[in-house]
Design an enzyme around this catalytic site. Structure first.
Site, PDB file in Angstrom:
ATOM      1  N   GLU A  25       0.655  11.162 -14.279  1.00  0.00           N
ATOM      2  CA  GLU A  25       1.297  12.360 -13.741  1.00  0.00           C
ATOM      3  C   GLU A  25       2.720  12.505 -14.274  1.00  0.00           C
ATOM      4  O   GLU A  25       3.259  11.581 -14.879  1.00  0.00           O
ATOM      5  CB  GLU A  25       1.301  12.306 -12.211  1.00  0.00           C
ATOM      6  N   VAL A 104       0.009  14.178  -7.930  1.00  0.00           N
ATOM      7  CA  VAL A 104      -1.275  13.477  -7.952  1.00  0.00           C
ATOM      8  C   VAL A 104      -2.433  14.478  -7.914  1.00  0.00           C
ATOM      9  O   VAL A 104      -3.372  14.401  -8.715  1.00  0.00           O
ATOM     10  CB  VAL A 104      -1.373  12.488  -6.772  1.00  0.00           C
ATOM     11  N   SER A 136      -0.348  15.771   2.688  1.00  0.00           N
ATOM     12  CA  SER A 136      -0.353  16.036   1.252  1.00  0.00           C
ATOM     13  C   SER A 136      -1.690  16.596   0.781  1.00  0.00           C
ATOM     14  O   SER A 136      -2.760  16.183   1.240  1.00  0.00           O
ATOM     15  CB  SER A 136      -0.052  14.745   0.495  1.00  0.00           C
ATOM     16  N   LYS A 155       2.779   6.320  -0.474  1.00  0.00           N
ATOM     17  CA  LYS A 155       4.234   6.158  -0.449  1.00  0.00           C
ATOM     18  C   LYS A 155       4.665   5.625   0.918  1.00  0.00           C
ATOM     19  O   LYS A 155       4.194   6.078   1.958  1.00  0.00           O
ATOM     20  CB  LYS A 155       4.917   7.482  -0.760  1.00  0.00           C
TER      21      LYS A 155
END
Length: 297
Positions: A25, A104, A136, A155
């Site tokens: 990415e 992502v 997300s 994360k």
């Protein structure tokens, strides 16, 4: 798709010759890490993949095309200023000719469009601490796009328990690469189990092949980080408190930047180390998968 998708000659040649390819990415370059860590991470990931005999395919939106495989000049353009592009943003970013750094979710989408099954990143997105409604797009993309995402877990700024529960609901396998616990980005231990453990590239490749053969979408391959950040949980809790009013796409980069400040830059060094480690593991598994596929053909 040729009007939208542009695959580099190197990646096209690798796919034609059966050489394993690993996607990367560019959000880490555009927003995730400050200079010079951002370009260092991108370059070292590509180098690690090449060292393992695979070809890197760094994904970005440039000049109205979804690019699969970029050069160093392209990386520098992204580092100089890019919009953050998730999967939902691809349409407008392409149509407006933006310089776009892919998350992502967007990278998974691009990789799948180009027939690439392996992708390495630092950590996936998930459910935010204290804001379970803030989830997300990475998770939904994982539920439907057949790409293996090699990461050091989610994360650390996220709610790992809720993230794992959401992945379970979405039927996304979470494989622990040589571990039984879901890594916590800057730590190998979160206290939460993975859905299954895999040991070594060959076993991982076999599990991925069987998963996709039975209709799975994305698969998380969680790789413990090579080093740890002491007191990471306390630093994150402080950052979350201080930035409680921040919402939307700015949450993750702002929180990670604050953790970097609180750790006197140590988190940045570790971030580079873990993403490069993930890229290396992804390349090894991609090579094992290629061998497995060739043996069965």
């Amino acid at each position: 798709m040729s009007d939208v998708l542009l695959v580099s000659d190197e990646v096209t040649d690798a796919r034609a010759r059966g050489i394993p390819v690993v996607a990367l990415e560019t959000s880490i370059v555009g927003q995730g890490l400050p200079h010079p860590y951002n370009l260092r991470a991108a370059r070292e990931c590509e180098a690690a993949i090449r060292e393992e005999g695979a070809v890197p395919a760094t994904v970005a939106v440039l000049d109205g095309r979804l690019r699969i495989g970029v050069n160093d000049a392209d990386l520098q353009r992204i580092a100089a200023g890019a919009v953050k592009v998730s999967s939902r943003d691809l349409g407008w970013a392409l149509a407006r000719g933006e310089v776009g750094a892919t998350t992502v979710a967007a990278t998974m989408r691009g990789a799948a469009m180009a027939g690439i099954r392996f992708f390495a990143t630092g950590g996936i997105g998930g459910v935010h601490r204290g804001h379970p409604e803030d989830e997300s797009a990475d998770l939904v993309e994982l539920s439907r796009t057949p790409v293996a995402v090699f990461c050091a877990g989610a994360k650390i700024i996220l709610d790992l328990r809720l993230t794992l529960e959401r992945l379970e609901t979405l039927a996304v396998p979470v494989l622990g690469f040589g571990c039984d616990e879901f890594p916590a980005f800057y730590s190998a231990h979160s206290g939460y189990p993975v859905s299954s453990r895999v040991d070594g590239p060959q076993q991982t490749a076999r599990v991925l092949a069987a998963s996709w053969e039975t209709g799975a979408g994305g698969v998380v391959v969680a790789v413990p980080p090579p080093d740890v950040l002491e007191g990471a949980e306390q630093l994150v809790e402080r950052a979350v408190r201080e930035l409680a009013d921040v919402t939307g796409p700015e949450v993750t980069p702002r929180l990670l930047a604050r953790v970097a400040e609180l750790s006197n830059g140590r988190s940045l060094e570790l971030n580079v180390e873990l993403v490069v480690n993930n890229a290396r593991v992804a390349a090894r598994v991609a090579a094992a998968f290629s061998t497995l596929q060739n043996a069965g053909s």
